[in-house]
Design an enzyme around this catalytic site. Structure first.
Site, PDB file in Angstrom:
ATOM      1  N   ASN A   7       0.858  -1.176   0.000  1.00 50.73           N
ATOM      2  CA  ASN A   7       0.000   0.000   0.000  1.00 50.73           C
ATOM      3  C   ASN A   7       0.902   1.237   0.000  1.00 50.73           C
ATOM      4  O   ASN A   7       1.570   1.510   0.984  1.00 50.73           O
ATOM      5  CB  ASN A   7      -0.887  -0.052   1.250  1.00 50.73           C
ATOM      6  CG  ASN A   7      -1.753   1.179   1.421  1.00 50.73           C
ATOM      7  OD1 ASN A   7      -1.818   2.035   0.538  1.00 50.73           O
ATOM      8  ND2 ASN A   7      -2.424   1.266   2.560  1.00 50.73           N
ATOM      9  N   LYS A   9       0.002   4.291  -0.019  1.00 51.42           N
ATOM     10  CA  LYS A   9      -0.601   5.413   0.718  1.00 51.42           C
ATOM     11  C   LYS A   9      -0.352   6.725  -0.055  1.00 51.42           C
ATOM     12  O   LYS A   9      -0.536   6.749  -1.268  1.00 51.42           O
ATOM     13  CB  LYS A   9      -0.060   5.471   2.147  1.00 51.42           C
ATOM     14  CG  LYS A   9      -0.193   4.125   2.860  1.00 51.42           C
ATOM     15  CD  LYS A   9       0.082   4.186   4.325  1.00 51.42           C
ATOM     16  CE  LYS A   9      -0.095   2.811   4.931  1.00 51.42           C
ATOM     17  NZ  LYS A   9       0.068   2.779   6.366  1.00 51.42           N
ATOM     18  N   HIS A  91      -9.521   0.503   5.229  1.00 53.36           N
ATOM     19  CA  HIS A  91      -8.191   0.722   5.820  1.00 53.36           C
ATOM     20  C   HIS A  91      -8.304   1.647   7.036  1.00 53.36           C
ATOM     21  O   HIS A  91      -9.103   2.586   7.037  1.00 53.36           O
ATOM     22  CB  HIS A  91      -7.232   1.325   4.785  1.00 53.36           C
ATOM     23  CG  HIS A  91      -5.825   1.347   5.285  1.00 53.36           C
ATOM     24  ND1 HIS A  91      -5.350   2.367   6.059  1.00 53.36           N
ATOM     25  CD2 HIS A  91      -4.817   0.445   5.172  1.00 53.36           C
ATOM     26  CE1 HIS A  91      -4.089   2.098   6.395  1.00 53.36           C
ATOM     27  NE2 HIS A  91      -3.747   0.935   5.867  1.00 53.36           N
ATOM     28  N   GLU A  93      -6.587   4.055   8.111  1.00 49.20           N
ATOM     29  CA  GLU A  93      -6.404   5.501   7.895  1.00 49.20           C
ATOM     30  C   GLU A  93      -7.678   6.124   7.318  1.00 49.20           C
ATOM     31  O   GLU A  93      -7.992   7.278   7.591  1.00 49.20           O
ATOM     32  CB  GLU A  93      -5.166   5.738   7.017  1.00 49.20           C
ATOM     33  CG  GLU A  93      -3.893   5.522   7.839  1.00 49.20           C
ATOM     34  CD  GLU A  93      -2.702   5.002   7.066  1.00 49.20           C
ATOM     35  OE1 GLU A  93      -2.687   5.088   5.831  1.00 49.20           O
ATOM     36  OE2 GLU A  93      -1.772   4.485   7.729  1.00 49.20           O
ATOM     37  N   GLU A 160      -5.155  -5.567  10.618  1.00 48.18           N
ATOM     38  CA  GLU A 160      -4.122  -4.562  10.821  1.00 48.18           C
ATOM     39  C   GLU A 160      -4.424  -3.780  12.092  1.00 48.18           C
ATOM     40  O   GLU A 160      -5.218  -2.820  12.064  1.00 48.18           O
ATOM     41  CB  GLU A 160      -4.102  -3.583   9.637  1.00 48.18           C
ATOM     42  CG  GLU A 160      -3.829  -4.228   8.307  1.00 48.18           C
ATOM     43  CD  GLU A 160      -3.315  -3.215   7.303  1.00 48.18           C
ATOM     44  OE1 GLU A 160      -2.158  -3.327   6.902  1.00 48.18           O
ATOM     45  OE2 GLU A 160      -4.067  -2.285   6.954  1.00 48.18           O
ATOM     46  N   GLY A 166       2.433   1.804  10.762  1.00 47.84           N
ATOM     47  CA  GLY A 166       3.321   2.951  10.592  1.00 47.84           C
ATOM     48  C   GLY A 166       4.124   3.312  11.831  1.00 47.84           C
ATOM     49  O   GLY A 166       4.781   4.347  11.880  1.00 47.84           O
ATOM     50  N   SER A 196       3.501  -2.631  10.345  1.00 50.32           N
ATOM     51  CA  SER A 196       4.961  -2.671  10.540  1.00 50.32           C
ATOM     52  C   SER A 196       5.601  -3.999  10.132  1.00 50.32           C
ATOM     53  O   SER A 196       6.554  -4.463  10.768  1.00 50.32           O
ATOM     54  CB  SER A 196       5.313  -2.303  11.973  1.00 50.32           C
ATOM     55  OG  SER A 196       4.931  -0.958  12.223  1.00 50.32           O
TER      56      SER A 196
HETATM   57  P1  PGA Z   1       2.849  -0.068   7.721  1.00 59.09           P
HETATM   58  O1  PGA Z   1       1.395   0.095   7.095  1.00 59.09           O
HETATM   59  O2  PGA Z   1       3.473  -1.269   7.069  1.00 59.09           O
HETATM   60  O3  PGA Z   1       3.554   1.206   7.409  1.00 59.09           O
HETATM   61  O4  PGA Z   1       2.669  -0.295   9.183  1.00 59.09           O
HETATM   62  C1  PGA Z   1       0.586  -1.029   6.878  1.00 59.09           C
HETATM   63  C2  PGA Z   1      -0.733  -0.620   6.291  1.00 59.09           C
HETATM   64  O5  PGA Z   1      -1.259   0.444   6.650  1.00 59.09           O
HETATM   65  O6  PGA Z   1      -1.273  -1.345   5.445  1.00 59.09           O
END
Ligand code: PGA
Length: 237
Positions: A7, A9, A91, A93, A160, A166, A196
């Site tokens: 992803n 983002k 997701h 976010e 997740e 993140g 992560s």
């Molecule tokens: P990250 O994000 O690997 O930066 O933790 C994962 C995600 O949001 O899919």
């Protein structure tokens, strides 16, 4: 066969997305890596990429419309211009930063489901819920399935935990094992872990029972690291 998804983002431009996907595609072709690989570039970088059959490009978001007046959103006219039929829905976010509620998420889900899209549907609890205990965590996760048809044939789930996204701090092996087992007991769909995931931990995460693959943000944005993680994923099979 494990799944690996990246992803982007709000990262990469049209130019760097193009070179990332071209580089990755050549790599998949020359190494015979046959895992299912998904890339979710930003909307501005969507294009008709000529890829090997196991590499799919998806959108990070889409409104539940073909077209219309929804400033800042894209619909299926814009998505399908590039032959794209894969979408990320729910997701964290979008839920927690962009304020998408479960009702809106379910509307999107049902819209894209009716069109036969491959849907990667994300679920996961915030830190305060995790700290309240396993029962609360599972209760929170089950509510994220409200209005979601879990029998949909083109559904992939991604667990997740919000606090692991993140932050550089992945959930522990025990946490992932426990939650994945509970989800799998209820829903027999491919289940990815995200939060992560990186070069240093992808192998041990993929070896956890009931983990069918990974959804990676930060650590996937560097092409060399992502290729390395594709290799590791392929070796797990
Ligand atoms: P990250 O994000 O690997 O930066 O933790 C994962 C995600 O949001 O899919």
């Amino acid at each position: 066969m494990k799944i690996i998804a990246s992803n982007f983002k709000t990262n990469h431009t049209r130019k760097t997305t193009n070179s990332f996907i071209t580089n990755l595609n050549d790599f998949l072709q020359s190494t015979n890596i046959n895992n299912e690989v998904y890339i979710f570039p930003p909307a501005t970088a969507l294009d008709s990429f000529d890829t090997v059959s196991n590499l799919s490009i998806g959108v990070q978001n889409g409104y539940f419309t073909k077209n219309g007046s929804f400033t800042g959103e894209i619909g299926t006219d814009q998505i399908e211009e590039f032959g794209i039929k894969t979408i990320l829905i729910g997701h964290s976010e979008r839920r927690h930063i962009l304020g998408e509620d479960q009702k809106t998420i379910a509307l999107k889900y049902n819209y894209y489901k009716a069109l036969g899209y491959k849907i990667i549907y994300c679920i996961g609890e915030p830190l305060e819920v995790k700290q309240s205990g396993l029962t609360e965590t599972l209760g929170y996760i089950w509510e994220q399935f409200d209005g979601i048809d879990l029998n949909y044939e083109n559904l992939i789930l991604a667990y997740e935990p919000v606090w692991a996204i993140g932050t550089g701090i992945s959930a522990t092996i025990e946490d992932i094992a426990t939650i994945h087992k509970k989800i799998k007991k209820k829903i027999s769909k491919p289940l990815l872990y995200g939060g992560s995931v990186k070069l240093a931990n992808i192998q041990e995460i993929l070896n956890i029972p009931n983990v069918d693959g990974t959804l990676i943000g930060t650590a996937s944005w560097q092409i060399d690291d992502f290729k390395e993680m594709c290799k590791i994923t392929n070796n797990i099979n």
